[in-house]
Design an enzyme around this catalytic site. Sequence first.
Site, short mmCIF file in Angstrom:
data_model
loop_
_atom_site.label_atom_id
_atom_site.label_comp_id
_atom_site.label_asym_id
_atom_site.label_seq_id
_atom_site.Cartn_x
_atom_site.Cartn_y
_atom_site.Cartn_z
N CYS A 1 -5.55 32.33 44.92
CA CYS A 1 -6.35 31.70 45.99
C CYS A 1 -6.07 32.30 47.36
O CYS A 1 -6.85 32.11 48.30
CB CYS A 1 -6.10 30.20 46.01
SG CYS A 1 -6.57 29.42 44.45
N HIS B 1 -8.88 27.63 52.46
CA HIS B 1 -9.23 27.80 51.05
C HIS B 1 -9.70 26.44 50.52
O HIS B 1 -9.05 25.42 50.79
CB HIS B 1 -8.01 28.30 50.28
CG HIS B 1 -8.16 28.13 48.81
ND1 HIS B 1 -9.26 28.59 48.12
CD2 HIS B 1 -7.37 27.52 47.89
CE1 HIS B 1 -9.13 28.28 46.85
NE2 HIS B 1 -8.00 27.62 46.68
N ASN C 1 -13.58 24.83 43.46
CA ASN C 1 -12.57 25.81 43.91
C ASN C 1 -12.91 27.16 43.29
O ASN C 1 -12.79 27.35 42.09
CB ASN C 1 -11.19 25.32 43.45
CG ASN C 1 -10.06 26.26 43.86
OD1 ASN C 1 -10.29 27.42 44.20
ND2 ASN C 1 -8.84 25.77 43.81
N1 COA Z 1 -10.91 12.43 35.23
C1 COA Z 1 -10.33 11.24 35.17
N2 COA Z 1 -9.00 11.06 35.20
C2 COA Z 1 -8.24 12.16 35.33
C3 COA Z 1 -8.79 13.44 35.39
C4 COA Z 1 -10.18 13.56 35.35
N3 COA Z 1 -10.83 14.75 35.43
N4 COA Z 1 -7.79 14.33 35.51
C5 COA Z 1 -6.65 13.63 35.51
N5 COA Z 1 -6.91 12.32 35.39
C6 COA Z 1 -5.98 11.20 35.34
C7 COA Z 1 -4.61 11.63 34.90
O1 COA Z 1 -4.53 11.67 33.51
C8 COA Z 1 -3.76 10.54 35.51
O2 COA Z 1 -3.83 9.40 34.69
P1 COA Z 1 -2.53 8.47 34.45
O3 COA Z 1 -2.19 7.95 35.81
O4 COA Z 1 -3.06 7.46 33.50
O5 COA Z 1 -1.51 9.39 33.90
C9 COA Z 1 -4.47 10.21 36.82
O6 COA Z 1 -5.81 10.71 36.67
C10 COA Z 1 -3.82 10.84 38.02
O7 COA Z 1 -3.56 12.21 37.69
P2 COA Z 1 -2.97 13.20 38.74
O8 COA Z 1 -2.90 14.56 38.14
O9 COA Z 1 -1.71 12.63 39.30
O10 COA Z 1 -4.12 13.11 39.83
P3 COA Z 1 -4.13 13.58 41.32
O11 COA Z 1 -4.44 12.49 42.21
O12 COA Z 1 -2.93 14.43 41.62
O13 COA Z 1 -5.42 14.53 41.32
C11 COA Z 1 -5.87 16.85 41.24
C12 COA Z 1 -5.47 15.63 40.45
C13 COA Z 1 -5.85 18.05 40.30
C14 COA Z 1 -7.27 16.64 41.77
C15 COA Z 1 -4.89 17.07 42.39
O14 COA Z 1 -3.56 16.99 41.94
C16 COA Z 1 -5.08 18.38 43.07
O15 COA Z 1 -6.11 18.65 43.63
N6 COA Z 1 -4.05 19.21 43.10
C17 COA Z 1 -4.15 20.50 43.70
C18 COA Z 1 -5.02 21.34 42.86
C19 COA Z 1 -5.32 22.64 43.48
O16 COA Z 1 -5.57 22.72 44.65
N7 COA Z 1 -5.32 23.67 42.67
C20 COA Z 1 -5.66 24.96 43.08
C21 COA Z 1 -4.64 25.49 43.99
S1 COA Z 1 -5.26 26.68 44.92
#
Ligand code: COA
Length: 327
Positions: free
Chosen positions: A113, A254, A284
Site C-alpha cells: 500500500c 492511502h 482498498n
Molecule cells: N462481516 C461481518 N462480520 C465480520 C466481517 C464481515 N465482513 N469480518 C469480520 N467480522 C466479524 C468478526 O468475525 C468479529 O466477530 P466476533 O466479534 O464475533 O469475533 C467482528 O466482526 C469484529 O472483527 P474485527 O476483525 O475485530 O473487526 P474490526 O472492527 O477490526 O474491523 C477491519 C475489521 C478489517 C475492517 C479492520 O480491522 C480494518 O480495517 N483493519 C485495517 C485493514 C487495512 O487497512 N488493511 C489494509 C492495510 S493497508
Amino acid sequence: MPFARVAGTGYYVPPRLVTNHDLMRYYDTTEEWIVERSGIHERHFAEPGTGPADLAVSAVEMALADAGLTPAEVDMIVFATLSPEYYFPGSGCLLQRKLPFRNIPALDIRMQCSGFIYGLSIAQMYVQQGMYRHVLVVGAEVQSTSIDFSPEGRTVGVIFGDGAGAAVVSATHEPVGILSTHLYSDGKYAEELTIQEPTSLYPGKVGHLPLGTKPHMNGREVFRHAVTRMTEVAREAMQAQGWQPGDVARFIPHQANKRIAQSVAEQLSLAEDKFYINIQKYGNTTAASIPIALAEAARDGSVQRGDKLVLMAFGSGFTWGSAAVIY
Ligand code: COA
C-alpha cells in the site's frame, strides 16, 4: 537542481462493479457491517485474464494526456504492484510493450500500500539528479483473483478492489512538485498482512507455509499501526516543509479504511473534510489507491494547481511513507 513536478495524473477502474450486496452471496456479512467498519459501498473487479499492466494502460494514457506528453517522451516507468501477472518478469515490462514507449527502464517495486509513495520518491530522485526528464509512476492492482471467497475470507474479502492510477513526474525549474518524501519499514510485522505463496523457500512453490496462498490480515493490529504511522509521517512531511496543518489544502491518505483516515484526522486535530476520501467507491486498491485519489481529486476540483498536499500511506511490510507536494 531541477524540481520534480507532478505534471499529469490519471486513473482507471475496470467496469465490473461489485456492491456489498453482491459479496453477501459469498459471505455471512451485511451492508451495514461493511459500511460501518470500513466506509466501503462498492469496488470494481477485473475480468479474468486482465492484469495490472492492462488496467494501467488507460490510467497512463490519461496521465500522459494531462501532462501533454506522448509515450515516446517518457524516460522511465516505475510500477508498484503487489499483484503482478507473473512471478517474473514484472508488470512494468508488460506495460512497456503495451504502449509505444522507447526501450526505457521499467522498474517494478512492491512496497504494497506504500508503493506509490516509494515510487514518487524514486521518480523525484531521478528527475532531481537530472538523469531523466519524465518518469511515469504507476500503481495498479488486480487483487480480486486472490480473494478468499470461502466463509473464512470475509474480513479481508470485503475490503479490497482492483484499479490503476498513474502520475507523470517531470523536471521543472519552478519550486513546486515533490518537495520531500519520508519512507519507512518494519519487517517484524511482515506476517501480519501477507500472501506467502508462491514461495521460493521450498521446491514446488506452494503448500509449504502456514499462511499459504490466501491473503492473511491481522485487521486490528494493522489498523492500530496504520493510524499511528500515518499520523507520524504526515507530521514529518509538514515539519520538513515548515507547514502548519492549516497550510495544507488536502491530505490524500492511502484508502485503507475510512475509519483509519478519520482517526488520523482526529490525531492531527483536523476536520475530516481536509482528507480526500473515495474508498466508498473503490475499496482498498493498495498501490493504486493514492494515484486514483489524486487523479480524481484533481478532476473534481478538490485539488488545484499550487495547492500544498500531504500524501501518506501505510501497508504490508509493515511499510509506510509520506510525500509533501505542491501540486
Ligand atoms: N462481516 C461481518 N462480520 C465480520 C466481517 C464481515 N465482513 N469480518 C469480520 N467480522 C466479524 C468478526 O468475525 C468479529 O466477530 P466476533 O466479534 O464475533 O469475533 C467482528 O466482526 C469484529 O472483527 P474485527 O476483525 O475485530 O473487526 P474490526 O472492527 O477490526 O474491523 C477491519 C475489521 C478489517 C475492517 C479492520 O480491522 C480494518 O480495517 N483493519 C485495517 C485493514 C487495512 O487497512 N488493511 C489494509 C492495510 S493497508
